[in-house]
Every structure is written in C-alpha cells, then in structure tokens.
Motif scaffolding. Structure first.
Motif, PDB file in Angstrom:
ATOM      1  N   ARG A   1       0.843  -1.214   0.000  1.00 60.55           N
ATOM      2  CA  ARG A   1       0.000   0.000   0.000  1.00 60.55           C
ATOM      3  C   ARG A   1       0.874   1.258   0.000  1.00 60.55           C
ATOM      4  O   ARG A   1       0.570   2.237  -0.685  1.00 60.55           O
ATOM      5  CB  ARG A   1      -0.921  -0.003   1.218  1.00 60.55           C
ATOM      6  CG  ARG A   1      -2.004  -1.071   1.172  1.00 60.55           C
ATOM      7  CD  ARG A   1      -2.788  -1.077   2.474  1.00 60.55           C
ATOM      8  NE  ARG A   1      -3.627  -2.245   2.598  1.00 60.55           N
ATOM      9  CZ  ARG A   1      -4.953  -2.228   2.707  1.00 60.55           C
ATOM     10  NH1 ARG A   1      -5.583  -1.073   2.703  1.00 60.55           N
ATOM     11  NH2 ARG A   1      -5.639  -3.340   2.818  1.00 60.55           N
ATOM     12  N   ALA A   2       1.944   1.223   0.767  1.00 64.46           N
ATOM     13  CA  ALA A   2       2.835   2.389   0.805  1.00 64.46           C
ATOM     14  C   ALA A   2       3.500   2.603  -0.553  1.00 64.46           C
ATOM     15  O   ALA A   2       3.657   3.748  -1.011  1.00 64.46           O
ATOM     16  CB  ALA A   2       3.887   2.201   1.892  1.00 64.46           C
ATOM     17  N   LEU A   3       3.886   1.524  -1.199  1.00 60.80           N
ATOM     18  CA  LEU A   3       4.493   1.622  -2.529  1.00 60.80           C
ATOM     19  C   LEU A   3       3.492   2.188  -3.538  1.00 60.80           C
ATOM     20  O   LEU A   3       3.822   3.086  -4.325  1.00 60.80           O
ATOM     21  CB  LEU A   3       4.972   0.239  -2.976  1.00 60.80           C
ATOM     22  CG  LEU A   3       5.453   0.128  -4.429  1.00 60.80           C
ATOM     23  CD1 LEU A   3       6.633   1.048  -4.693  1.00 60.80           C
ATOM     24  CD2 LEU A   3       5.828  -1.332  -4.743  1.00 60.80           C
ATOM     25  N   VAL A   4       2.267   1.679  -3.523  1.00 65.77           N
ATOM     26  CA  VAL A   4       1.239   2.167  -4.447  1.00 65.77           C
ATOM     27  C   VAL A   4       0.956   3.644  -4.195  1.00 65.77           C
ATOM     28  O   VAL A   4       0.810   4.435  -5.136  1.00 65.77           O
ATOM     29  CB  VAL A   4      -0.043   1.320  -4.334  1.00 65.77           C
ATOM     30  CG1 VAL A   4      -1.193   1.955  -5.114  1.00 65.77           C
ATOM     31  CG2 VAL A   4       0.217  -0.103  -4.835  1.00 65.77           C
ATOM     32  N   ALA A   5       0.900   4.039  -2.934  1.00 69.99           N
ATOM     33  CA  ALA A   5       0.662   5.451  -2.608  1.00 69.99           C
ATOM     34  C   ALA A   5       1.791   6.324  -3.142  1.00 69.99           C
ATOM     35  O   ALA A   5       1.546   7.436  -3.639  1.00 69.99           O
ATOM     36  CB  ALA A   5       0.534   5.617  -1.090  1.00 69.99           C
ATOM     37  N   TYR A   6       3.005   5.827  -3.050  1.00 69.98           N
ATOM     38  CA  TYR A   6       4.166   6.585  -3.541  1.00 69.98           C
ATOM     39  C   TYR A   6       4.085   6.778  -5.055  1.00 69.98           C
ATOM     40  O   TYR A   6       4.278   7.890  -5.569  1.00 69.98           O
ATOM     41  CB  TYR A   6       5.437   5.827  -3.159  1.00 69.98           C
ATOM     42  CG  TYR A   6       6.721   6.431  -3.655  1.00 69.98           C
ATOM     43  CD1 TYR A   6       7.222   7.611  -3.102  1.00 69.98           C
ATOM     44  CD2 TYR A   6       7.455   5.809  -4.672  1.00 69.98           C
ATOM     45  CE1 TYR A   6       8.421   8.163  -3.556  1.00 69.98           C
ATOM     46  CE2 TYR A   6       8.651   6.356  -5.116  1.00 69.98           C
ATOM     47  CZ  TYR A   6       9.121   7.530  -4.559  1.00 69.98           C
ATOM     48  OH  TYR A   6      10.307   8.068  -5.011  1.00 69.98           O
ATOM     49  N   GLU A   7       3.774   5.706  -5.787  1.00 74.64           N
ATOM     50  CA  GLU A   7       3.686   5.805  -7.240  1.00 74.64           C
ATOM     51  C   GLU A   7       2.469   6.634  -7.651  1.00 74.64           C
ATOM     52  O   GLU A   7       2.513   7.360  -8.660  1.00 74.64           O
ATOM     53  CB  GLU A   7       3.619   4.415  -7.873  1.00 74.64           C
ATOM     54  CG  GLU A   7       4.752   3.474  -7.500  1.00 74.64           C
ATOM     55  CD  GLU A   7       6.134   3.964  -7.907  1.00 74.64           C
ATOM     56  OE1 GLU A   7       6.250   4.955  -8.654  1.00 74.64           O
ATOM     57  OE2 GLU A   7       7.133   3.352  -7.449  1.00 74.64           O
TER      58      GLU A   7
END
Length: 300
Positions: free
Chosen positions: A223-229
C-alpha cells in the motif's frame, strides 16, 4: 462463448471499438465535432488493437490474424502478429491495408496529414512488452511510457490541429501519468501476465517482494508503494494540467476529461486505501464529473 463473444469474434472491428467504454478517460465523447469523433475513434481503434495483440487479448477465432495475413498456426505468436500489423500500417501510408481498423485509420491519416511515428511507437511498446517484463528504475518506466502512452496524446493534438512544442510537452506528462495510473489499477492483472510495472528500485525501497503482489489483498508495504507511485502520477497530471487552459471550446472539455479521468482514478485508489490487488479501483461518474469541474476551473 457468449453471444456477445461470438459477435465480437465475427466482427473484430466492432469488438475492438466497443472497448472504448471501459477506459479511464473519454475516447470520443458526443460533444465533439463529428469529424473529430470519427478520427479519434479511428486512432483509438489502432491503439486498442495493437494493445490487444501485445496482451494476447484478440477475439477468439483468429479473425484479426487472418486479416493481417497470419495463418491460424501462427496466430499465437505475438511478435509475428506485431510484425504483420506494422506491415499493414505501412500500407496505411502507401497502399491498401488489410485490417478494417487500419482502413478506417487511413482516411484519418490522409485527412489530418498524420505521420507514422506515433503509431510505430505504440507498436514498439507492445514489442517491448514481449521482451521486457520488469523495470529497474522509474526512468526506465518513463522511457516505456514514451512509447506506450505519449503517442496517443500527440495524436489527439494532431487530429485537432493544436500541436505546439509546449502542448506536446504537457500532453506527454498527462499521458505518462495516465499510463502509470493504469499500471497501478492493474497490478494483479499484469502480474498474471508475468509483468510488473512497479520499478524494482522502489519495490526494494518499500520492502516489497514479487510474492507480495500475488496476495489477495495488499499489506502495508504494498500500500505504501502504491501510494508513492500514485503521488508521482498525480504530480505528472498537475504538471500537464495547464494544457487544458491552453485551448478553448470543446477541445478544452475533452482534455479536462483526460486529466479528470486520471485524478478520479487516483481518488478511487486512495479510497481503496491503496489496496489494488483485489481488482482495479474504479471511480464513479459523480467523482469524474467533480474532477472535470475542478480541472476546468484550474483549481487542481
């Protein structure tokens, strides 16, 4: 096969064009002049068909392959199909193409004096999809989007007679953002095709393993990765948004729809708490309309 599937297999042109309703952005909305709509639909048909070839999503029965001169025995060879498709594209500019979608495109190419380059870029992107399934860096992903997405925006500007170097730059930012948004929505689907469009360096930074992307729901790291992208995509949309204010009339509304479609999809991803693994988060029509209003007012 369903009755609809049978119909699409028998009419590959109609089956491809019918997919326009499922896109994140309006392809050729009713409010545009008829000649613009005709030409934008022709461009969409090309872009959708080349993606379907690259993804192995052609209608069953091999009708498209036959129209491109590829035998049933070779119809599963995507690189061969892409070569045949490029050869048929050549005939758009010098001859008579075999596929009805390319015959439709030929009239648009002549009317708008379009060049082969953006169409060749889309074919190159789908060839790359057969050979490259992982991207090490964000810059590598941007280079892919230069082929897979940016030509579409450039074609829209060319069809509407509004191309300038600055508008092309802004359009590229919007199109790259829309491509990244689509990748975020389709993480699970892409993994099923053995493709990952999340940069490997970012996956390492957020401690995400490929196996984490195969889960039914996303953990905190994913989720953190998706939020970053997603934030990167939002910044690109904001960078390109001045394109909307650079034009007037119905084209302004069309371009606002592109930007708003990306923003609404990002809002849907955020509303799902960035858990994209159960399926693509999709915005509702009211969310899209709100984003169109914000974009037109230049508030976003």
């Amino acid at each position: 096969m369903t009755a609809t599937g049978t119909a699409r297999a028998g009419d590959p042109e109609r089956g491809t064009l019918d997919k326009a309703a499922g896109e994140n952005f309006p392809v050729a909305p009713f409010f545009l002049p008829k000649d613009w709509r005709t030409d934008l639909i022709a461009v969409y048909g090309f872009a959708r068909l080349v993606d379907d070839i690259g993804d192995g999503d052609l209608a069953p029965g091999g009708a498209d392959a036959g129209l491109l001169g590829v035998s049933p025995e070779e119809a599963e060879d995507r690189l061969l199909l892409l070569d045949a498709f490029e050869a048929d594209l050549d005939r758009v500019f010098d001859g008579t193409p075999g596929h009805p979608l390319l015959r439709r495109l030929q009239a648009t190419v002549r009317r708008r004096s379009l060049t082969p380059e953006p169409f060749l870029g889309l074919i190159a992107a789908n060839r790359q999809d057969q050979l490259v399934t992982r991207y090490e860096t964000y810059d590598d992903l941007l280079a892919y989007c230069e082929l897979s997405a940016n030509p579409v925006g450039r074609l829209v500007l060319a069809v509407t007679g509004t191309s300038t170097p600055e508008r092309i730059r802004l359009s590229d930012a919007i199109c790259t953002a829309l491509q990244i948004v689509e990748h975020l929505q389709d993480v699970a689907e892409d993994l099923g095709r053995d493709r990952i469009y999340l940069p490997a360096e970012d996956m390492k930074r957020f401690h995400v393993q490929e196996a984490d992307l195969a889960a039914k729901t996303a953990g905190a790291s994913v989720r953190a990765l998706v939020a970053y992208e997603a934030q990167r995509a939002r910044e690109l949309l904001n960078e390109g948004a001045p394109l909307v204010g650079s034009v007037h009339g119905r084209l302004k509304l069309l371009l606002a729809g592109f930007v708003a479609g990306g923003r609404a999809a990002l809002s849907a991803i955020a509303a799902a708490e960035h858990d994209v693994l159960p399926g693509p988060p999709k915005p509702g029509k009211l969310q899209l309309l709100r984003e169109v209003g914000v974009t037109l007012r230049g508030e976003g």
